[in-house]
Design an enzyme around this catalytic site. Structure first.
Site, mmCIF file in Angstrom:
data_model
loop_
_atom_site.group_PDB
_atom_site.id
_atom_site.type_symbol
_atom_site.label_atom_id
_atom_site.label_comp_id
_atom_site.label_asym_id
_atom_site.label_seq_id
_atom_site.Cartn_x
_atom_site.Cartn_y
_atom_site.Cartn_z
ATOM 1 N N SER A 45 0.831 -1.211 0.000
ATOM 2 C CA SER A 45 0.000 0.000 0.000
ATOM 3 C C SER A 45 0.863 1.257 0.000
ATOM 4 C CB SER A 45 -0.968 -0.011 1.186
ATOM 5 O OG SER A 45 -0.276 -0.145 2.409
ATOM 6 N N GLU A 46 1.924 1.278 0.791
ATOM 7 C CA GLU A 46 2.878 2.388 0.756
ATOM 8 C C GLU A 46 4.293 1.889 0.982
ATOM 9 O OE1 GLU A 46 -0.960 4.482 1.646
ATOM 10 O OE2 GLU A 46 0.074 2.835 2.679
ATOM 11 N N THR A 47 5.248 2.613 0.408
ATOM 12 C CA THR A 47 6.663 2.388 0.657
ATOM 13 C C THR A 47 7.277 3.707 1.098
ATOM 14 O OG1 THR A 47 6.840 0.583 -0.948
ATOM 15 C CG2 THR A 47 8.873 1.721 -0.360
ATOM 16 N N HIS A 64 1.417 4.087 8.876
ATOM 17 C CA HIS A 64 1.999 2.762 9.117
ATOM 18 C C HIS A 64 3.382 2.642 8.476
ATOM 19 C CE1 HIS A 64 0.746 1.420 5.044
ATOM 20 N NE2 HIS A 64 1.512 0.374 5.246
#
Length: 300
Positions: free
Chosen positions: A46-48, A77
């Site tokens: 979802s995110e990096t 997160h």
């Protein structure tokens, strides 16, 4: 050939394959924006979070966040995952009790909590919370999130909340209704993109767990994520909303847990602490994490 170290870290959990997975690139200083976007797409999380060195005595790293489709200004997160990685994999825990990230929404301080020499949790202080009204009728909201209008909780207002990025906060009567929600992803994506909304966040006080004050679920198709398992930024915005709407006493310090991720098979929990200063409510969001994959990405 350029080799870039990457980590896959499950945030807001102490169990592998739970919580919310994030990518972490500890040294992205020499990467271009295009390379960061391609790495985020390749990791397909979802995110990096991409960490870069910076000449600023008030911060330790510049951090940028990418979904598989675009850059976003903040991700809770992935912030936790990045801090955990630097503490446990890159020796930061031995040299400091905190780490400071400069993000697109400002400086985010993250404190380490240890038991003996072992890291137990990290907690980030998010941007000062804000709320604002949204023009949307109950039937429209019901259709967007796939919940009967009768299951939306009229005791609390539907609002936009932010501790850096905007979330649509929707009160629901029961956890069962949240778990059974089937959002119209295409409609929700269009609705949120046209209004600058990052995610849609369902919440209820019907947590069914004695330790949890609230239970939540989050959808983010506007930034390329159908469902985000455990969301630090959205739950931070929710905590701010509870104070600013006087659902919780803004003059009292609060310390509680929020559960999320059960509906998509990645259970996790967030530790929320609130206080206040001269600027308004102070929102802290924390938890633990597990590094499940460590490797390298090869760039030509």
């Amino acid at each position: 050939m350029k080799e870039i170290q990457v980590y896959h870290v499950d945030a807001f959990t102490n169990e592998p394959f739970g919580g919310n997975p994030a990518g972490v690139v500890p040294d992205a200083t020499q990467l271009t924006e295009d390379e960061m976007q391609k790495i985020a797409r390749e990791l397909n999380l979802s995110e990096t979070a991409f960490l870069m060195t910076i000449e600023d005595k008030d911060v330790d790293f510049r951090v940028r966040f990418f979904t598989p489709t675009q850059e976003i200004d903040f991700c809770g997160h992935a912030t936790l995952a990045a801090a955990w990685t630097m503490a446990t994999e890159h020796g930061w825990l031995d040299r400091a009790t905190s780490i400071h990230f400069k993000t697109n929404i400002g400086i985010v301080p993250i404190d380490f909590s240890k038991r003996g020499e072992e890291l137990q949790s990290v907690i980030m202080t998010q941007a000062t919370p804000q709320i604002k009204d949204i023009e949307a009728d109950i039937e429209t909201i019901s259709k967007l999130v796939g919940i009967s209008a009768s299951e939306l909780d009229p005791s609390y207002p539907i609002k936009l909340g932010s501790t850096g990025i905007w979330h649509l906060l929707i009160p629901v009567k029961t956890r069962k209704a949240i778990d059974e929600a089937i959002p119209n992803i295409d409609l929700l994506k269009d609705h949120n993109m046209t209004r600058g909304i990052c995610t849609t966040h369902l919440f209820t006080f019907d947590s069914e767990e004695a330790d949890w004050k609230l239970y939540t679920r989050d959808f983010a198709p506007a930034v390329g994520i159908a469902e985000d398992p455990v969301t630090g930024s959205a739950n931070g915005a929710l905590a701010g909303y509870l104070l600013l709407e006087n659902i919780l006493d803004k003059h009292t310090e609060h310390d509680f847990l929020i559960g999320q991720g059960e509906a998509c098979g990645r259970p996790g929990q967030l530790h929320i602490k609130t206080s206040s200063n001269e600027h308004g409510p102070v929102i802290q969001v924390g938890g633990s994490a597990v590094c499940t994959i460590k490797g390298t990405v090869r760039l030509r």
